[in-house]
Design an enzyme around this catalytic site. Structure first.
Site, mmCIF file in Angstrom:
data_model
loop_
_atom_site.group_PDB
_atom_site.id
_atom_site.type_symbol
_atom_site.label_atom_id
_atom_site.label_comp_id
_atom_site.label_asym_id
_atom_site.label_seq_id
_atom_site.Cartn_x
_atom_site.Cartn_y
_atom_site.Cartn_z
ATOM 1 N N HIS A 310 43.764 34.574 42.232
ATOM 2 C CA HIS A 310 43.935 36.003 42.277
ATOM 3 C C HIS A 310 44.742 36.595 41.088
ATOM 4 O O HIS A 310 45.060 37.752 41.130
ATOM 5 C CB HIS A 310 44.866 36.287 43.652
ATOM 6 N N LYS A 490 51.135 50.634 44.340
ATOM 7 C CA LYS A 490 50.743 49.228 44.266
ATOM 8 C C LYS A 490 52.167 48.892 43.994
ATOM 9 O O LYS A 490 52.993 49.567 43.700
ATOM 10 C CB LYS A 490 49.879 49.304 43.137
ATOM 11 N N ARG A 491 52.342 47.156 44.077
ATOM 12 C CA ARG A 491 53.406 46.577 43.553
ATOM 13 C C ARG A 491 53.844 47.208 42.222
ATOM 14 O O ARG A 491 53.053 47.531 41.333
ATOM 15 C CB ARG A 491 53.180 45.164 43.630
ATOM 16 N N LYS A 496 50.971 46.516 35.550
ATOM 17 C CA LYS A 496 50.354 47.747 36.282
ATOM 18 C C LYS A 496 50.681 48.966 35.533
ATOM 19 O O LYS A 496 50.119 49.948 35.812
ATOM 20 C CB LYS A 496 50.600 47.597 37.796
ATOM 21 N N THR A 597 42.555 46.254 44.777
ATOM 22 C CA THR A 597 41.960 46.763 46.050
ATOM 23 C C THR A 597 42.238 48.205 46.359
ATOM 24 O O THR A 597 41.403 48.930 47.128
ATOM 25 C CB THR A 597 42.161 45.648 47.296
ATOM 26 N N LYS A 601 40.149 51.555 47.880
ATOM 27 C CA LYS A 601 40.556 52.567 49.018
ATOM 28 C C LYS A 601 40.582 53.880 48.616
ATOM 29 O O LYS A 601 39.963 54.761 49.346
ATOM 30 C CB LYS A 601 41.864 51.941 49.608
HETATM 31 C C1 NTF Z 1 46.561 39.939 43.345
HETATM 32 N N1 NTF Z 1 47.143 38.706 43.090
HETATM 33 C C2 NTF Z 1 45.929 40.615 42.183
HETATM 34 O O1 NTF Z 1 47.039 40.970 41.453
HETATM 35 C C3 NTF Z 1 45.124 41.874 42.577
HETATM 36 O O2 NTF Z 1 44.341 42.373 41.489
HETATM 37 C C4 NTF Z 1 43.839 41.418 43.471
HETATM 38 O O3 NTF Z 1 43.551 42.552 43.917
HETATM 39 C C5 NTF Z 1 44.709 40.812 44.840
HETATM 40 O O4 NTF Z 1 45.217 39.635 44.277
HETATM 41 C C6 NTF Z 1 43.752 40.401 45.823
HETATM 42 O O5 NTF Z 1 42.670 39.448 45.220
HETATM 43 C C7 NTF Z 1 48.363 38.411 43.472
HETATM 44 O O6 NTF Z 1 49.136 39.097 44.127
HETATM 45 C C8 NTF Z 1 48.840 37.269 42.942
HETATM 46 F F1 NTF Z 1 49.840 36.599 43.971
HETATM 47 F F2 NTF Z 1 47.836 36.313 42.622
HETATM 48 F F3 NTF Z 1 49.723 36.968 41.805
#
Ligand code: NTF
Length: 757
Positions: A310, A490-491, A496, A597, A601
């Site tokens: 991810h 988002k986080r 980001k 994601t 949405k």
């Molecule tokens: C996150 N990964 C990614 O940063 C996102 O872009 C993605 O949409 C989601 O996974 C789901 O696939 C993480 O949170 C991590 F932990 F891998 F850094």
């Protein structure tokens, strides 16, 4: 047959307290779920994940079970309201962001598609921390979601396993949360807890005694890992999760007749990011204990496991010092060492070794060697994995690599969160899209129908008004519903680039001071939590909160620009915010966002994307075409080339571009300090940008500002903007997690759907 809520409350609904009513409906849902039954089959998937960010369950389950309208009416007839119960329900925060929410969307789709599957994870007593803002800064408190009578969602199964650690053993209990499918049977989330957990080890806020593993193991999701005790605790957590999973999987397969040599006919495991990696050596260990050879055990486990990556951010790829494993899980280390020997015998390339020269164990490397499938989560991401990040592995195992672009469940992110849009769509094309998302494409027939375009605008205005009312009533925040709702939620992470959006907002302010005002008021919403130990991320939050005060204090500017940083952004808040958004900010540095994601949405809910060509934005752009998305910034190839050459110097941009310079200087200027700015935080942020800016905010600044200005100008042609909204909703079908899950099943798991409804 109608189920009566009164059968569950035992008294008239108008005499019930909120809790009695909530429990009544909850028990009704639980019964309906049991009556539907669960998807079964010879082969079952175990989707193992450290996070399942499921969100509130009541309305979602009512929708999936087809009971929503009926229950709503029963409540209304008694003068009660489902909306009140939705507010009363407490959100389980068993996840951090996209990764955990994806897992939650996936279990919804697995159930809906009739696929036999369990989500497997941990029953954290406190999920992700609760975020509070004080003095323009984030602070954290524990989120004790289980205190709120919500045990009823999470049912004990009475099943226990023993998990051995270095020097001690713990007993687990397996809990279950039902996963309702839409028009199908159900699935289950199986979450493990330790029986000896003791919440009293929490000292203050989110700090606690990290050494008392028996008492703290499942206390928090992502305990602070800024010290060694915290990092070892994560190893304990991860092993506890997979040791339980392995026992469950072997037990269930054997009960169905597996002789373990044929385990892959009974079980598939998807390893969601590296947290569950130890399931590989753990299963090998258990198989060899049962007399199967090491070599054959490897082949069995490889045929069972698939791994999803991810992220390409190096710091997010877990590595554990060998000493940690020696301490926490000494029985596993010999297996990992044998796996390393197996790799070393076949491949000399240092990059692909499991244990490196510094004695660090690379978890992703275990996954890649010993799974049969490795997938990225969007087209671009998978290409970057193959050609750059994991290139040496791709050379060895080209056949293992595949892409599975992420998706979202349209039940929660369409039907549930946007009833107004749902009604409009249903009355236009029927409701098959809820299960067959590609049907949304039929909306395109309406793209030149001015009446329909007006209706879309009316839906958006209704949602903006609802969100405005919510902010006023529940949070004491006033916003102007006729302003443009520009949203980045988002986080909080430097890649980001919330800081890019902030620098833009500061420039708009600087322009106003010089007498240049926007055409229409703009409200910029941020929703984001920063990891408690991530200093710069917290500095960015501080800068945003402080700047929002600067605006509020200026009567001229505040009529035109408002910045709202929403406290404690979570799934429930997303469900209110996203349907109200006009602009979806997806502005990560190209190559860094694996997928995103949230972008999907927003798109489904008719917001128009302002984004870089990163993650799934690339696929959104392909689907909607250039007229219906605003893209800007460096390409991922350019970014990757800069990293390779190490030739980016942020100061050069600062010196060259007066507008950028003014915005950056503003961060540490008088107005910020007069409005609660802390020189330490703001100084550090400014220094970081000027001396490093690792995620290249500055090179994209000018293009971002220009593109956003063009977008805001286009917003004024309301009919044409409405067409863009329509084109986004109409083309969102590809991003249904039903499509994603069908692809995983077709290519990786090969489960047979349980069609016996
Ligand atoms: C996150 N990964 C990614 O940063 C996102 O872009 C993605 O949409 C989601 O996974 C789901 O696939 C993480 O949170 C991590 F932990 F891998 F850094």
């Amino acid at each position: 047959m109608t189920r009566l809520i009164t059968d569950y409350t035992g008294k008239p609904l108008n005499e019930c307290t909120e809790l009695e009513l909530f429990n009544g409906v909850l028990n009704l849902v639980n019964d309906a779920e049991k009556e539907k039954g669960y998807n079964t089959g010879k082969k079952k998937l175990y989707y193992i994940s450290a996070e399942f960010l499921i969100g509130k369950l009541l309305s979602n389950n009512l929708i999936n079970l087809g009971l929503y309208q009926d229950v709503k009416k029963q409540l209304e007839d008694a003068g009660r309201s489902l909306a009140d119960l939705e507010e009363f329900e407490y959100e389980p925060s068993l996840g951090n962001g996209g990764l955990g929410r994806l897992a939650a969307c996936f279990v919804d789709s697995l159930a809906t598609l009739g696929l036999p599957a369990d989500g497997v994870g941990l029953a954290y007593h406190c999920g992700l921390f609760k975020q509070n803002f004080e003095n323009n800064k984030q602070s954290e408190t524990p989120d004790r979601w289980l205190q709120w009578g919500h045990e009823s969602w999470m049912r004990s199964t009475g099943k226990h396993y023993t998990v051995d650690f270095g020097g001690f053993s713990l007993t687990s209990t397996m809990y279950e949360i039902g996963v309702t499918g839409y028009g199908s049977k159900c699935g289950k989330l199986r979450l493990f807890d330790v029986d000896t957990l003791d919440e009293r080890v929490i000292r203050d806020q989110i700090s606690f005694d990290k050494k008392q593993i028996a008492k703290n193991l499942t206390l928090f999701l992502y305990p602070d890992d800024s010290d060694e005790d915290g990092r070892i605790l994560r190893v304990y957590q991860e092993y506890f999760m997979v040791a339980n999973a392995a026992q469950l999987i072997l037990e269930e397969a054997q009960a169905k007749g597996s002789n373990l040599h044929d385990l892959a006919d009974y079980a598939a495991i998807q390893i969601n990011d590296t947290h569950p990696t130890m399931v590989i050596p753990e299963l090998i260990r258990r198989l060899t204990q049962k007399g199967i050879s090491f070599e054959e055990s490897i082949e069995i486990v490889r045929a069972v496991c698939g791994y999803t990556n991810h992220t390409i951010l190096a710091e997010a790829l877990e590595t554990w010092p060998r000493a940690y494993l020696q301490k926490a899980v000494p029985q596993l280390l010999p297996v990992i060492e044998k796996l390393q020997a197996y790799v070393a015998e076949r491949y000399q390339e240092p990059f692909v070794q499991i244990i490196d020269g510094n004695d660090n164990v690379h978890m992703a490397n275990i996954d890649i060697h010993f799974s049969h499938s490795v997938n990225g989560v969007a087209k671009l991401h998978t290409e970057i994995l193959k050609n750059t990040e994991l290139a040496p592995f791709y050379q060895i195992y080209p056949e293992k690599f595949n892409n599975k672009t992420n998706g979202i469940t349209f039940r929660r992110w369409g039907v549930m969160c946007d009833p107004a849009l749902t009604s409009l769509i249903n009355e236009t094309i029927g409701n098959d899209w809820i299960r067959h998302a590609d049907d949304l494409k039929k909306l395109e027939d309406k793209k030149d129908d001015p009446d329909f375009l007006q209706k879309i605008l009316a839906v958006k205005q209704e949602n903006k008004q609802n969100f405005t009312d919510y902010l006023k009533n529940y949070r004491g925040i006033e916003v102007d519903p006729s302003s443009v709702f520009d949203v980045q939620s988002k986080r909080l992470h430097e890649y980001k680039r919330q800081q890019l959006n902030l620098l833009w907002a500061i420039s708009v302010y600087n322009d106003m001071v010089e007498g240049k005002f926007p055409t229409r008021p703009i409200t910029v919403f941020f929703g984001a939590k920063a990891a408690p130990a991530y200093i710069i991320a917290k500095d960015i939050i501080h800068a945003i909160l402080t700047f929002s005060k600067v605006l509020d204090a200026d009567p001229d500017a505040s009529k035109w620009l408002k910045v709202v940083m929403l406290e404690n952004y979570n799934v429930s808040l997303a469900e209110k915010l996203i349907p109200a958004a006009d602009i979806s900010e997806q502005i990560s540095l190209a190559s860094k966002e694996a997928s995103g994601t949230g972008n999907m949405k927003f798109m489904l809910n008719g917001a128009v994307t302002l984004g870089t060509m990163d993650g799934a934005n690339v696929e959104i752009a392909d689907l909607v075409g250039p007229d219906n998305i605003y893209t800007f910034g460096q390409s991922s190839d350019e970014v990757i080339a800069h990293y390779k050459k190490a030739d980016y110097v942020s100061r050069e941009y600062y010196e060259r571009d007066p507008k950028l310079r003014k915005a950056v200087d503003f961060l540490t200027g008088d107005l910020m300090m007069q409005n609660g700015g802390d020189p330490e935080n703001l100084g550090r942020l400014s220094h970081e940008l000027l001396s490093k800016d690792w995620f290249m905010t500055f090179p994209d600044f000018e293009d971002y500002c220009e593109t956003k200005a063009r977008m805001l100008a286009d917003y004024e042609d309301r009919e044409s903007w409405s067409r863009k909204m329509l084109m986004n909703t109409a083309n969102a079908g590809f991003f249904s997690s039903d499509r994603t899950i069908a692809q995983y099943n077709e290519d990786i798991w090969h489960l047979t759907p349980d069609t016996d409804k």
